[in-house]
Design an enzyme around this catalytic site. Sequence first.
Site, PDB file in Angstrom:
ATOM      1  N   HIS A 173      -9.491   2.866  -1.341  1.00 43.33           N
ATOM      2  CA  HIS A 173      -8.104   2.420  -1.213  1.00 43.33           C
ATOM      3  C   HIS A 173      -7.685   1.645  -2.458  1.00 43.33           C
ATOM      4  CE1 HIS A 173      -4.415   1.125   0.392  1.00 43.33           C
ATOM      5  NE2 HIS A 173      -4.803   0.123   1.133  1.00 43.33           N
ATOM      6  N   CYS A 215       0.809  -1.219   0.000  1.00 45.11           N
ATOM      7  CA  CYS A 215       0.000   0.000   0.000  1.00 45.11           C
ATOM      8  C   CYS A 215       0.843   1.270   0.000  1.00 45.11           C
ATOM      9  CB  CYS A 215      -0.957  -0.022   1.181  1.00 45.11           C
ATOM     10  SG  CYS A 215      -1.900  -1.559   1.239  1.00 45.11           S
ATOM     11  N   CYS A 267     -13.850   0.615   8.326  1.00 45.25           N
ATOM     12  CA  CYS A 267     -12.904   0.060   7.342  1.00 45.25           C
ATOM     13  C   CYS A 267     -13.021   0.828   6.027  1.00 45.25           C
ATOM     14  CB  CYS A 267     -13.213  -1.406   7.066  1.00 45.25           C
ATOM     15  SG  CYS A 267     -13.335  -2.432   8.535  1.00 45.25           S
TER      16      CYS A 267
END
Lengths: 147, 383
Positions: free
Chosen positions: B333, B86, B203
């Site tokens: 994300h 990430c 989340c």
Amino acid sequence: MMKIERKAIPVMEGLWKVEADGKPYLIGSRCEACGEVFFPRKKLNFCMQCHEEYLEEIQFSGEGRVLALTKVERQPAGGFYKGAVPYTYGIVQLDEGVNICSQLVDDPVLSVGERVKMVVVKLYEEENNDVMTFKFTAENSLVRGEG
Amino acid sequence: MSQNAKWKDVYVQGASTTKWGFFPNDSTSSMGSAAIVDALKDAQIKWGKVEAVFAGSVYQGTASGHRVVGEIGFTGIPIVNVESACSSGATAFRLAYDSIRLGQYETVLAIGFEKMPRGPIPSTAFPSWQLAMGFNVQPANYALETMEYMHQYGATVEDFARVSVKNRRNGSLNPNARFQKAVSTEEVLQSAMIASPLRLLNCCPLADGAVAMVLTSKPESNRAIRVASSVLVSGVYGEESYQSGITASVHHYPSKGIVEKSAREAFESAGYGPEDIDIVQAYDSMGPGELWDIEKLGFCARGTAPELLREGVFDLTGSLPVNTDGGLLSRGHPLGATALAQIHEIVSQLRGEAGQRQVANPKLGLAHAMGAGPNSAVTILQR
Ligand SMILES: [Zn+2]
């Protein structure tokens, strides 16, 4: 008809052993040069802390306490996990001072700080095999290891 | 580190991002190449001026940057593909920054792009026995650090819900965010349990998209933003790094971890401290992570971020706005692109081009990304 015998196989070789009296213990490594301790056992004889080559196999007592835990409510991505869902896992600090990640038997329900002991139980079934793993459970739990 | 007189100053001359979301009809090469074209326009330079491309992604396979650049047209320049989970986008940025700082090139491109694969994702971030035991659940690994954080500092699930509320409010002002709808504390606390104590709205959602950035030592516009530092730290011996799914099964633990080290190096290199920073993009893949991230980066003492959040310090109108674009929680994300998307937001804010979510007059901004491995990347930008 030939009867096929079920076999118990570990999820990975070399994570634990069982003593003659049936008590299981985890296997690790200790560096004779700096005293560092590792779990699982390191196959490569090279200490990640002092970078020397004096690692020896050791056994852990299989007792410790819960530092953190979580209950997973959904099937993990990727299809690698074949055990039951939901399941609980967490960080157990072994009495030797090493933190390890482990599934937890949360019946009775465990909480942070609680004393736990290691058991060897079935993780899932595959063809004719029972795939076994170590887990930790409450010190006074009646859960008995199966192997 | 900052004193080397031979090193060149590096600037972000152009930056562009796609929208973030699920785009089943778009390929990474179409999204990535669109971002490049827009970044070139934003920088007001021609493609022929770009001397190298550093491309970050995670799940796009072999030579993925080449496929993106191929849509623009090969010109014989090197294309370097990088993967560091990430933090891949920040790693590409760091390589681009170094190549200019050290005088190898004058103008280069850093890009990040991602399209999340469907179905089983092969994981190389965990050993196979840990995968078999179900330890590769990212919300669960964050839940473990969350439990320790609650236990040590008395933080509550209400504190974590407030992170989502703030970021989703910011995200509602970001036309590129995947989620542009504010949520209430109650909605967060009543959303589905994923891995106790973390619920769905704690989340971040995944997302597809791309971001591109032109870096140069010869800025030709007053919209250029100076890169004050760019740091990548990959692992500190013995650290518990739950967010990367790593338990330090060793006896000797470090007193300070990977985030603290990356922040210290970034501040040293930039010649500034936490007190000089006006805006922050913290790593909020899970809401609670934003709180301890702010603390580990050095903006406040351990355990005090929940109180500062309650007081509004991290709001758009607060003294240290955090995740002004909605963060990972709203933006989404896109693994390999995430860290560059964070840097993009800092650039927009420092240029005064952040629209409805614009913060008043920021001069220095910091972006922080984590990645499995573990990796910790800190970038400081200056107007
Ligand atoms: Zn050693």
